[in-house]
Design an enzyme around this catalytic site. Structure first.
Site, PDB file in Angstrom:
ATOM      1  N   ASP A 296      29.498 -11.457  51.296  1.00 48.32           N
ATOM      2  CA  ASP A 296      29.185 -12.894  51.411  1.00 48.32           C
ATOM      3  C   ASP A 296      30.407 -13.751  51.705  1.00 48.32           C
ATOM      4  O   ASP A 296      30.511 -14.889  51.262  1.00 48.32           O
ATOM      5  CB  ASP A 296      28.493 -13.404  50.127  1.00 48.32           C
ATOM      6  N   ARG A 297      31.331 -13.178  52.430  1.00 46.99           N
ATOM      7  CA  ARG A 297      32.544 -13.911  52.861  1.00 46.99           C
ATOM      8  C   ARG A 297      33.397 -14.394  51.692  1.00 46.99           C
ATOM      9  O   ARG A 297      34.115 -15.390  51.790  1.00 46.99           O
ATOM     10  CB  ARG A 297      32.171 -15.114  53.751  1.00 46.99           C
ATOM     11  N   THR A 298      33.292 -13.687  50.546  1.00 48.58           N
ATOM     12  CA  THR A 298      34.138 -14.046  49.388  1.00 48.58           C
ATOM     13  C   THR A 298      35.400 -13.171  49.408  1.00 48.58           C
ATOM     14  O   THR A 298      35.759 -12.524  48.415  1.00 48.58           O
ATOM     15  CB  THR A 298      33.385 -13.813  48.057  1.00 48.58           C
TER      16      THR A 298
END
Ligand SMILES: Cc1cc2nc3c(=O)[nH]c(=O)nc-3n(C[C@H](O)[C@H](O)[C@H](O)COP(=O)(O)O)c2cc1C
Length: 213
Positions: A191-193
């Protein structure tokens, strides 16, 4: 052409500050060793983008091969009359980027460029395949040439020049070591973390900051 079907989940294992070496070159060497374990054969894991900038501020980027990592920095070899070398000589700095897609990792380096010693260049050059040695002499890298036949004629002439004897390193060919001032390690996460840590050289050594993804 749609790109939506190319979307991927970056499922890398967490990168935490307590896992990081205090010296970014040690950390980069660790990541290279890990990439070697996982990626051998799949990809040219020492291929890296090298960015340079011209005197009027125009950037350019190309791929070169990382050929050494030591306590000073990261080394590659090239023609010293090429565009990249001319820009390095004038600006003194360059940036590197390594990307290992299967393990969702990126390494970015910004640093000063220093020519390696002639001995290092000769040691590396003597281990290259003979065809690569001949090409290094024959190619005026980055300069235009009329056609492939002209290049092949230059290669033939170079082969005749050296005959069966050894091919020494050309005087216009050598290595550069990028001595980092900034290093960033990027670990892709879901999740693009993503986990990002930036090393910055300061008076006491290295400062490490976590950066937002
Ligand atoms: C996988 C790969 C590896 C390369 N390795 C090198 C290298 O180690 N040294 C080099 O001078 N050029 C290498 N090249 C060619 C460069 O990308 C570039 O075309 C060439 O050096 C001329 O760049 P310049 O005109 O900007 O100086 C490589 C290209 C690829 C795709």
């Amino acid at each position: 052409m749609p790109f939506s079907d190319l979307r991927r989940t970056y499922d890398g294992s967490p990168l935490r500050r307590e896992l990081l070496a205090g010296d970014p070159i040690v950390q980069v060497a660790r990541w290279i060793a890990e990439a070697r374990d996982v990626l051998t054969g799949e990809t040219e894991l020492n291929a890296m983008s090298l960015a340079t900038v011209s005197a009027d501020g125009r950037p350019s980027v190309r791929v070169v091969l990382l050929k050494g990592v030591d306590h000073q920095g990261l080394t590659f070899f090239t023609n010293q009359e090429s565009r990249k070398a001319r820009e390095i000589e004038a600006a003194g700095h360059a940036a590197l980027c390594l990307h290992w897609a299967p393990i969702y990792r990126q390494v970015r380096v910004v640093g000063r460029c220093r020519p390696v010693t002639r001995e290092e260049t000769e040691a590396y050059f003597s281990g290259r395949p003979r065809g690569s040695q001949i090409s290094a002499w024959a190619s005026q890298q980055s300069a235009p040439i009329a056609d492939r036949a002209a290049l092949e004629a230059r290669i033939l002439a170079t082969e005749e020049r050296f005959g069966d004897g050894p091919v020494p390193a050309p005087p216009f060919w050598g290595g550069y070591r990028v001595v980092p001032d900034e290093v960033e390690l990027w670990q892709g996460r879901p999740d693009r973390t993503h986990d990002r840590f930036a090393y910055q050289r300061d008076a006491d050594g290295w400062r490490i900051d976590r950066l937002q993804p």
